[in-house]
Design an enzyme around this catalytic site. Structure first.
Site, PDB file in Angstrom:
ATOM      1  N   CYS A   1       0.849  -1.192   0.000  1.00 38.61           N
ATOM      2  CA  CYS A   1       0.000   0.000   0.000  1.00 38.61           C
ATOM      3  C   CYS A   1       0.885   1.242   0.000  1.00 38.61           C
ATOM      4  O   CYS A   1       1.930   1.283   0.641  1.00 38.61           O
ATOM      5  CB  CYS A   1      -0.985  -0.007   1.158  1.00 38.61           C
ATOM      6  N   GLU A   2       0.459   2.211  -0.787  1.00 34.38           N
ATOM      7  CA  GLU A   2       1.318   3.379  -0.964  1.00 34.38           C
ATOM      8  C   GLU A   2       1.301   4.308   0.249  1.00 34.38           C
ATOM      9  O   GLU A   2       2.129   5.206   0.334  1.00 34.38           O
ATOM     10  CB  GLU A   2       0.918   4.152  -2.224  1.00 34.38           C
ATOM     11  N   HIS A   3       0.367   4.078   1.175  1.00 35.28           N
ATOM     12  CA  HIS A   3       0.300   4.967   2.340  1.00 35.28           C
ATOM     13  C   HIS A   3       1.267   4.551   3.438  1.00 35.28           C
ATOM     14  O   HIS A   3       1.847   5.399   4.104  1.00 35.28           O
ATOM     15  CB  HIS A   3      -1.128   4.997   2.910  1.00 35.28           C
ATOM     16  N   HIS A   4       1.413   3.241   3.651  1.00 34.63           N
ATOM     17  CA  HIS A   4       2.261   2.759   4.747  1.00 34.63           C
ATOM     18  C   HIS A   4       3.405   1.868   4.262  1.00 34.63           C
ATOM     19  O   HIS A   4       4.221   1.441   5.063  1.00 34.63           O
ATOM     20  CB  HIS A   4       1.412   1.966   5.756  1.00 34.63           C
TER      21      HIS A   4
ATOM     22  N   GLN B   1      -5.567  -0.325  -3.814  1.00 35.13           N
ATOM     23  CA  GLN B   1      -6.253  -1.454  -4.453  1.00 35.13           C
ATOM     24  C   GLN B   1      -7.098  -0.989  -5.641  1.00 35.13           C
ATOM     25  O   GLN B   1      -7.195  -1.675  -6.660  1.00 35.13           O
ATOM     26  CB  GLN B   1      -7.103  -2.179  -3.404  1.00 35.13           C
TER      27      GLN B   1
ATOM     28  N   HIS C   1      -5.501  -5.922   4.009  1.00 32.77           N
ATOM     29  CA  HIS C   1      -4.438  -4.914   4.096  1.00 32.77           C
ATOM     30  C   HIS C   1      -3.746  -5.008   5.456  1.00 32.77           C
ATOM     31  O   HIS C   1      -4.388  -4.817   6.492  1.00 32.77           O
ATOM     32  CB  HIS C   1      -5.041  -3.510   3.906  1.00 32.77           C
TER      33      HIS C   1
ATOM     34  N   CYS D   1      -1.868  -2.965   6.820  1.00 28.45           N
ATOM     35  CA  CYS D   1      -1.897  -1.691   7.572  1.00 28.45           C
ATOM     36  C   CYS D   1      -3.184  -1.555   8.375  1.00 28.45           C
ATOM     37  O   CYS D   1      -3.264  -0.735   9.289  1.00 28.45           O
ATOM     38  CB  CYS D   1      -1.703  -0.501   6.634  1.00 28.45           C
TER      39      CYS D   1
HETATM   40  N1  LIG Z   1      -8.764   3.548  -0.571  1.00 30.96           N
HETATM   41  C1  LIG Z   1      -7.691   2.891  -0.119  1.00 30.96           C
HETATM   42  N2  LIG Z   1      -7.204   3.190   1.091  1.00 30.96           N
HETATM   43  C2  LIG Z   1      -6.138   2.485   1.523  1.00 30.96           C
HETATM   44  C3  LIG Z   1      -5.524   1.470   0.786  1.00 30.96           C
HETATM   45  N3  LIG Z   1      -4.503   0.967   1.513  1.00 30.96           N
HETATM   46  C4  LIG Z   1      -4.485   1.672   2.676  1.00 30.96           C
HETATM   47  N4  LIG Z   1      -5.478   2.589   2.682  1.00 30.96           N
HETATM   48  C5  LIG Z   1      -5.907   3.588   3.672  1.00 30.96           C
HETATM   49  O1  LIG Z   1      -5.197   4.782   3.532  1.00 30.96           O
HETATM   50  C6  LIG Z   1      -5.604   5.612   4.608  1.00 30.96           C
HETATM   51  C7  LIG Z   1      -4.507   6.585   4.987  1.00 30.96           C
HETATM   52  O2  LIG Z   1      -5.112   7.416   5.957  1.00 30.96           O
HETATM   53  P1  LIG Z   1      -4.315   8.382   6.934  1.00 30.96           P
HETATM   54  O3  LIG Z   1      -5.308   8.907   7.946  1.00 30.96           O
HETATM   55  O4  LIG Z   1      -3.547   9.382   6.146  1.00 30.96           O
HETATM   56  O5  LIG Z   1      -3.271   7.401   7.602  1.00 30.96           O
HETATM   57  P2  LIG Z   1      -3.256   6.770   9.060  1.00 30.96           P
HETATM   58  O6  LIG Z   1      -3.280   7.867  10.088  1.00 30.96           O
HETATM   59  O7  LIG Z   1      -2.099   5.831   9.124  1.00 30.96           O
HETATM   60  O8  LIG Z   1      -4.650   5.996   9.093  1.00 30.96           O
HETATM   61  P3  LIG Z   1      -5.102   4.713   9.910  1.00 30.96           P
HETATM   62  O9  LIG Z   1      -4.740   3.501   9.075  1.00 30.96           O
HETATM   63  O10 LIG Z   1      -6.600   4.858  10.040  1.00 30.96           O
HETATM   64  O11 LIG Z   1      -4.385   4.705  11.219  1.00 30.96           O
HETATM   65  C8  LIG Z   1      -6.030   4.650   5.703  1.00 30.96           C
HETATM   66  O12 LIG Z   1      -7.420   4.829   5.887  1.00 30.96           O
HETATM   67  C9  LIG Z   1      -5.747   3.254   5.105  1.00 30.96           C
HETATM   68  O13 LIG Z   1      -6.674   2.267   5.539  1.00 30.96           O
HETATM   69  C10 LIG Z   1      -6.092   1.179  -0.491  1.00 30.96           C
HETATM   70  O14 LIG Z   1      -5.627   0.307  -1.228  1.00 30.96           O
HETATM   71  N5  LIG Z   1      -7.165   1.907  -0.904  1.00 30.96           N
HETATM   72 ZN   LIG Z   2      -1.711   1.211   4.186  1.00 33.75          ZN
END
Ligand SMILES: Nc1nc2c(ncn2[C@@H]2O[C@H](COP(=O)(O)OP(=O)(O)OP(=O)(O)O)[C@@H](O)[C@H]2O)c(=O)[nH]1
Ligand SMILES: [Zn+2]
Length: 199
Positions: free
Chosen positions: A88-91, A129, A157, A159
């Site tokens: 996942c590109e966020h974590h 995704q 996921h 994360c």
């Molecule tokens: N739409 C989508 N969201 C994703 C995917 N993979 C991870 N995420 C979400 O990306 C979001 C990033 O949100 P942030 O609030 O910036 O990050 P965060 O504080 O680490 O969020 P939490 O996971 O809720 O603790 C989270 O809600 C993740 O669940 C994906 O493939 N698609």
């Molecule tokens: Zn993630």
């Protein structure tokens, strides 16, 4: 980026750069990067990260084009339960599950193995995704120009499992449909076939 004579030189150079950064991370989290068990970890981690992101250096359309064959078959072709491992590109944590891909040929079929191969090309990048689903869909649509194409991905996921909201059993489903799969009967036939085990 420095000019490289060849791919091998580039691979060595990029592995070394990523290795140095992993070394720094291990140090920053309070570990001893020189202790026996960790000595080779930066290099291993660099190689693993470059493997998991090799999709940036691959051409999915070219993979499909390399095995397209003229054929009159114009019913649905489905490859289901293709294992997917992405980041996942966020974590930069894994998400993983299954992809189901179908198409209806329009004069050409494609070598079956090429479909899981392009799933991997797009999965081995930093992804969400939704985009992964559309990358596969659009590549099939633009390259093969079929009468229809459908992609469904079901994934968990990490994360959301090992950190954050910590939900162990939630599964995310994404889907995309083009051409004849936009018709409800065709889409339903596909959805029925991917949910049955035909036994
Ligand atoms: N739409 C989508 N969201 C994703 C995917 N993979 C991870 N995420 C979400 O990306 C979001 C990033 O949100 P942030 O609030 O910036 O990050 P965060 O504080 O680490 O969020 P939490 O996971 O809720 O603790 C989270 O809600 C993740 O669940 C994906 O493939 N698609
Ligand atoms: Zn993630």
């Amino acid at each position: 980026m420095a000019p490289y004579q060849n791919l091998e030189e580039y691979n060595i150079s990029i592995t070394n750069e990523v290795k140095d950064r992993f070394s720094k991370i291990i140090d920053e989290i309070g570990e001893d990067v020189h202790r026996d068990g960790l000595k080779k970890t930066p290099e291993r981690a660099a190689k693993a990260m470059l493997f998991l992101t090799q999709g940036y250096r691959q051409d999915a359309a070219q993979i499909l084009k390399s095995a397209m064959f003229k054929e009159d078959y114009d019913d649905m072709v489905i490859i289901k339960d293709i294992e997917v491992y992405s980041l996942c590109e966020h974590h930069m944590l894994p998400f993983f599950g299954k992809a189901h891909v179908a198409y209806i040929p329009n004069g050409h079929i494609v070598g079956l193995s090429k479909i899981p191969r392009i799933v991997d090309v797009f999965a081995r990048r930093l992804q969400v995704q939704e985009r992964l689903t559309h990358d596969i869909l659009e590549c099939m649509n633009d390259t093969l120009k079929p009468k229809g194409v459908a992609v469904v991905i079901e994934a968990s996921h990490m994360c959301m499992m090992m950190r954050g909201v910590q939900k162990q059993n939630s599964v995310t489903t994404t889907s995309g449909f083009r051409g004849q799969f936009e018709k409800i009967e065709t889409r339903n036939e596909f959805l029925k076939l991917i949910s049955s085990d035909l036994s």
